[in-house]
Design a protein around this motif. Structure first.
Motif, PDB file in Angstrom:
ATOM      1  N   LEU A   1       4.595  -0.094 -17.537  1.00 53.63           N
ATOM      2  CA  LEU A   1       5.226   0.633 -18.643  1.00 53.63           C
ATOM      3  C   LEU A   1       4.631   2.032 -18.779  1.00 53.63           C
ATOM      4  O   LEU A   1       3.422   2.220 -18.763  1.00 53.63           O
ATOM      5  CB  LEU A   1       5.013  -0.137 -19.946  1.00 53.63           C
ATOM      6  N   MET A   2       5.500   3.023 -18.912  1.00 51.56           N
ATOM      7  CA  MET A   2       5.082   4.398 -19.204  1.00 51.56           C
ATOM      8  C   MET A   2       6.061   5.018 -20.188  1.00 51.56           C
ATOM      9  O   MET A   2       7.275   4.881 -20.048  1.00 51.56           O
ATOM     10  CB  MET A   2       5.063   5.260 -17.942  1.00 51.56           C
ATOM     11  N   LEU A   3       5.518   5.686 -21.198  1.00 50.59           N
ATOM     12  CA  LEU A   3       6.318   6.443 -22.153  1.00 50.59           C
ATOM     13  C   LEU A   3       5.641   7.795 -22.358  1.00 50.59           C
ATOM     14  O   LEU A   3       4.415   7.898 -22.314  1.00 50.59           O
ATOM     15  CB  LEU A   3       6.418   5.709 -23.495  1.00 50.59           C
ATOM     16  N   TRP A   4       6.433   8.821 -22.615  1.00 52.43           N
ATOM     17  CA  TRP A   4       5.898  10.153 -22.843  1.00 52.43           C
ATOM     18  C   TRP A   4       6.174  10.573 -24.276  1.00 52.43           C
ATOM     19  O   TRP A   4       7.223  10.240 -24.854  1.00 52.43           O
ATOM     20  CB  TRP A   4       6.511  11.152 -21.867  1.00 52.43           C
ATOM     21  N   MET A   5       5.223  11.312 -24.871  1.00 56.39           N
ATOM     22  CA  MET A   5       5.349  11.765 -26.248  1.00 56.39           C
ATOM     23  C   MET A   5       5.289  13.288 -26.301  1.00 56.39           C
ATOM     24  O   MET A   5       4.630  13.922 -25.479  1.00 56.39           O
ATOM     25  CB  MET A   5       4.239  11.190 -27.134  1.00 56.39           C
ATOM     26  N   GLN A   6       5.978  13.832 -27.301  1.00 53.82           N
ATOM     27  CA  GLN A   6       5.881  15.261 -27.631  1.00 53.82           C
ATOM     28  C   GLN A   6       5.624  15.326 -29.125  1.00 53.82           C
ATOM     29  O   GLN A   6       6.471  14.902 -29.928  1.00 53.82           O
ATOM     30  CB  GLN A   6       7.172  15.989 -27.276  1.00 53.82           C
ATOM     31  N   ARG A   7       4.445  15.794 -29.495  1.00 50.90           N
ATOM     32  CA  ARG A   7       3.997  15.837 -30.880  1.00 50.90           C
ATOM     33  C   ARG A   7       4.080  14.448 -31.523  1.00 50.90           C
ATOM     34  O   ARG A   7       3.284  13.583 -31.211  1.00 50.90           O
ATOM     35  CB  ARG A   7       4.747  16.892 -31.688  1.00 50.90           C
ATOM     36  N   ASP A   8       5.094  14.184 -32.381  1.00 52.05           N
ATOM     37  CA  ASP A   8       5.186  12.894 -33.069  1.00 52.05           C
ATOM     38  C   ASP A   8       6.396  12.093 -32.644  1.00 52.05           C
ATOM     39  O   ASP A   8       6.813  11.161 -33.337  1.00 52.05           O
ATOM     40  CB  ASP A   8       5.214  13.089 -34.578  1.00 52.05           C
ATOM     41  N   ALA A  24      -2.627  19.066 -19.371  1.00 50.41           N
ATOM     42  CA  ALA A  24      -1.291  18.556 -19.651  1.00 50.41           C
ATOM     43  C   ALA A  24      -0.590  18.064 -18.393  1.00 50.41           C
ATOM     44  O   ALA A  24       0.322  17.233 -18.462  1.00 50.41           O
ATOM     45  CB  ALA A  24      -0.449  19.644 -20.317  1.00 50.41           C
ATOM     46  N   GLU A  25      -1.027  18.550 -17.228  1.00 50.18           N
ATOM     47  CA  GLU A  25      -0.360  18.215 -15.985  1.00 50.18           C
ATOM     48  C   GLU A  25      -1.087  17.172 -15.150  1.00 50.18           C
ATOM     49  O   GLU A  25      -0.458  16.372 -14.455  1.00 50.18           O
ATOM     50  CB  GLU A  25      -0.171  19.492 -15.138  1.00 50.18           C
ATOM     51  N   GLU A  26      -2.418  17.162 -15.205  1.00 43.48           N
ATOM     52  CA  GLU A  26      -3.168  16.318 -14.275  1.00 43.48           C
ATOM     53  C   GLU A  26      -3.839  15.143 -14.972  1.00 43.48           C
ATOM     54  O   GLU A  26      -4.554  15.310 -15.970  1.00 43.48           O
ATOM     55  CB  GLU A  26      -4.236  17.116 -13.532  1.00 43.48           C
ATOM     56  N   ASP A  75       0.851  -1.182   0.000  1.00 41.97           N
ATOM     57  CA  ASP A  75       0.000   0.000   0.000  1.00 41.97           C
ATOM     58  C   ASP A  75       0.888   1.234   0.000  1.00 41.97           C
ATOM     59  O   ASP A  75       1.593   1.504   0.961  1.00 41.97           O
ATOM     60  CB  ASP A  75      -0.907  -0.010   1.227  1.00 41.97           C
ATOM     61  N   THR A  76       0.847   1.984  -1.103  1.00 40.42           N
ATOM     62  CA  THR A  76       1.677   3.185  -1.206  1.00 40.42           C
ATOM     63  C   THR A  76       0.816   4.445  -1.230  1.00 40.42           C
ATOM     64  O   THR A  76       1.254   5.492  -1.700  1.00 40.42           O
ATOM     65  CB  THR A  76       2.539   3.124  -2.475  1.00 40.42           C
ATOM     66  N   SER A  77      -0.413   4.349  -0.742  1.00 39.79           N
ATOM     67  CA  SER A  77      -1.302   5.506  -0.718  1.00 39.79           C
ATOM     68  C   SER A  77      -0.645   6.654   0.042  1.00 39.79           C
ATOM     69  O   SER A  77      -0.125   6.477   1.141  1.00 39.79           O
ATOM     70  CB  SER A  77      -2.635   5.143  -0.061  1.00 39.79           C
ATOM     71  N   GLY A  78      -0.663   7.834  -0.552  1.00 41.81           N
ATOM     72  CA  GLY A  78      -0.106   9.004   0.104  1.00 41.81           C
ATOM     73  C   GLY A  78       1.367   9.197  -0.124  1.00 41.81           C
ATOM     74  O   GLY A  78       1.927  10.223   0.263  1.00 41.81           O
ATOM     75  N   VAL A  79       2.044   8.250  -0.761  1.00 42.06           N
ATOM     76  CA  VAL A  79       3.480   8.327  -1.011  1.00 42.06           C
ATOM     77  C   VAL A  79       3.722   8.769  -2.453  1.00 42.06           C
ATOM     78  O   VAL A  79       3.081   8.261  -3.377  1.00 42.06           O
ATOM     79  CB  VAL A  79       4.161   6.964  -0.766  1.00 42.06           C
ATOM     80  N   LYS A  80       4.615   9.716  -2.661  1.00 40.21           N
ATOM     81  CA  LYS A  80       4.944  10.118  -4.019  1.00 40.21           C
ATOM     82  C   LYS A  80       5.809   9.053  -4.671  1.00 40.21           C
ATOM     83  O   LYS A  80       6.845   8.645  -4.126  1.00 40.21           O
ATOM     84  CB  LYS A  80       5.666  11.466  -4.018  1.00 40.21           C
ATOM     85  N   LEU A  81       5.378   8.606  -5.837  1.00 39.17           N
ATOM     86  CA  LEU A  81       6.070   7.543  -6.547  1.00 39.17           C
ATOM     87  C   LEU A  81       6.657   8.063  -7.849  1.00 39.17           C
ATOM     88  O   LEU A  81       6.059   8.900  -8.531  1.00 39.17           O
ATOM     89  CB  LEU A  81       5.096   6.403  -6.864  1.00 39.17           C
ATOM     90  N   GLY A  97       2.353  16.177 -14.749  1.00 39.18           N
ATOM     91  CA  GLY A  97       2.593  15.614 -16.070  1.00 39.18           C
ATOM     92  C   GLY A  97       3.188  14.222 -16.075  1.00 39.18           C
ATOM     93  O   GLY A  97       3.705  13.774 -17.102  1.00 39.18           O
ATOM     94  N   GLY A  98       3.110  13.519 -14.942  1.00 40.54           N
ATOM     95  CA  GLY A  98       3.610  12.154 -14.876  1.00 40.54           C
ATOM     96  C   GLY A  98       5.013  12.015 -14.326  1.00 40.54           C
ATOM     97  O   GLY A  98       5.552  10.905 -14.286  1.00 40.54           O
ATOM     98  N   LYS A  99       5.616  13.103 -13.867  1.00 39.71           N
ATOM     99  CA  LYS A  99       6.940  13.002 -13.261  1.00 39.71           C
ATOM    100  C   LYS A  99       6.869  12.232 -11.949  1.00 39.71           C
ATOM    101  O   LYS A  99       7.763  11.443 -11.626  1.00 39.71           O
ATOM    102  CB  LYS A  99       7.522  14.395 -13.026  1.00 39.71           C
ATOM    103  N   THR A 100       5.813  12.488 -11.194  1.00 44.29           N
ATOM    104  CA  THR A 100       5.568  11.732  -9.962  1.00 44.29           C
ATOM    105  C   THR A 100       4.104  11.334  -9.919  1.00 44.29           C
ATOM    106  O   THR A 100       3.239  11.965 -10.541  1.00 44.29           O
ATOM    107  CB  THR A 100       5.910  12.556  -8.710  1.00 44.29           C
ATOM    108  N   TRP A 101       3.824  10.259  -9.144  1.00 43.61           N
ATOM    109  CA  TRP A 101       2.475   9.731  -9.034  1.00 43.61           C
ATOM    110  C   TRP A 101       2.147   9.453  -7.577  1.00 43.61           C
ATOM    111  O   TRP A 101       3.043   9.147  -6.776  1.00 43.61           O
ATOM    112  CB  TRP A 101       2.334   8.430  -9.833  1.00 43.61           C
TER     113      TRP A 101
END
Length: 357
Positions: free
Chosen positions: A345-352, A83-85, A60-66, A101-105
């Motif tokens: 898995l997570m990947l981030w995109m900018q335009r194409d 774009a951020e939330e 359980d990681t509720s409340g912890v920044k991941l 923007g997905g830097k932390t969760w």
């Protein structure tokens, strides 16, 4: 390499006994299935139904920044209101929220350990998540509190669309089609009277929406679901994802890399030239930029309103992972987005382009 990570790296079409490599678009019902269904699909469902068991419990990681690499569960769906939330959902009833923007969760507490297959928000406060055996969760405060809501039928729900804070649609197995107009206090059963899986749903406003599913099923409404019209498409292949830009323009994706486009409110759907032959699970557009993702690390992008698609190279160590969620949104630096899938898995995109840093 651990067994769980090894199973997540196998293409889902081959991971017939894996509990960690099964995207919901590969799932089928259990023993009640009709005899003509392929056995393998029943085995796949049996795998995902084990996901909520105690042997696969996660801390359980509720409340912890991941950080992104801290998240290991299979991720099935994403929803961003800016774009951020945004939010991600996956196995074990997990819901993750980001406001950078997905830097932390941050993991949000939920009242379930069942797999969640889809999430959708009408705004930054009101959203739904749905999943196994009719699981429906609702929040009115951005996910600080998620409350269970009662589905009228206990069938798997594979997609949900929050149209407004009060109106939402959910679809799933056995032709299940659910509707609420009171924030989920009550859900109406508007299911089809036929044995078909509904995999995707999207609405651009309370009146105009489309649903896609098995054997090329496409159905649209222009009156808020009071009536539905089936589109005559030349494909008999299952369609897993649908994305509408407005009441006139939309796209759908499915088996064998198929991409379909309409520019006349669904009166006609035209096949787009696809560079791949693997299943595509999700598609998302922001302006004229579109992304689609699927099996074996497949990511496609279009920069011309879906007229042309090209495959985008993903990191080689992720090539065998399935990708089941993609969301693109306009931002201060142009269109960007996130891809999510197997084993966190997570990947981030900018335009194409897929960002490497």
């Amino acid at each position: 390499m651990s067994a769980s990570r090894d199973s997540a790296q196998r293409p889902p079409c081959r991971a017939l006994v894996s509990t960690r490599a099964v995207p919901p678009s590969k799932l089928r019902r259990g023993p009640e299935a009709t005899p003509y269904r392929p056995l393998a699909l029943g085995v796949l469902l049996a795998g995902v139904l084990m996901l909520a068991g105690p042997a696969y419990a996660v801390p359980d990681t509720s409340g912890v920044k991941l950080l992104p690499h801290d998240i290991k569960e299979d991720l099935y769906s994403s929803a961003f209101v800016s774009a951020e939330e945004g939010w991600l959902v996956g196995t074990f009833g997990s819901i993750y929220h980001t406001n950078d923007g997905g830097k932390t969760w941050q993991q949000q507490e939920t009242p379930t350990s069942s797999p969640l297959f889809s999430v959708s928000f009408a705004d930054g406060q009101h959203g739904w998540a749905v999943g196994k055996t009719g699981t429906i969760l609702y929040t009115a405060d951005g996910g600080h509190v998620w409350q269970a809501q009662k589905a009228p039928v206990p069938k798997h729900l594979f997609a949900v669309k929050a149209v407004t804070p009060q109106v939402a649609w959910a679809v799933g197995d056995w032709g299940v089609r659910l509707y609420t107009s009171d924030g989920g206090a009550t859900w109406q059963d508007r299911s089809l009277n036929e044995d078909v899986i509904l995999y995707g749903v999207d609405f651009v406003d309370p009146e105009h929406g489309w649903i896609v599913g098995e054997v090329g099923l496409m159905m649209g409404t222009q009156d808020g679901g009071e009536s539905w019209t089936r589109s005559k498409t030349p494909t008999g292949k299952s369609l897993f994802g649908v994305s509408l830009r407005d009441a006139q323009h939309g796209w759908a994706v499915g088996l064998d890399g198929e991409i379909w486009q309409t520019s006349d409110a669904g009166a006609t759907w035209t096949a787009q030239k696809s560079p791949v032959k693997v299943a595509l699970y999700s598609i998302s557009f922001a302006g004229d930029i579109g992304w689609a993702v699927g099996d074996v690390g497949t990511a496609l992008v279009s920069t011309d309103d879906g007229s042309n698609w090209k495959e985008v190279r993903v990191p080689i160590d992720l090539k065998l992972f399935w990708m089941h969620a993609v969301t693109v949104t306009p931002g201060p630096k142009g269109v960007h987005g996130i891809i999510a899938g197997a084993n966190g898995l997570m990947l981030w995109m900018q335009r194409d382009q897929i960002l490497t840093n």
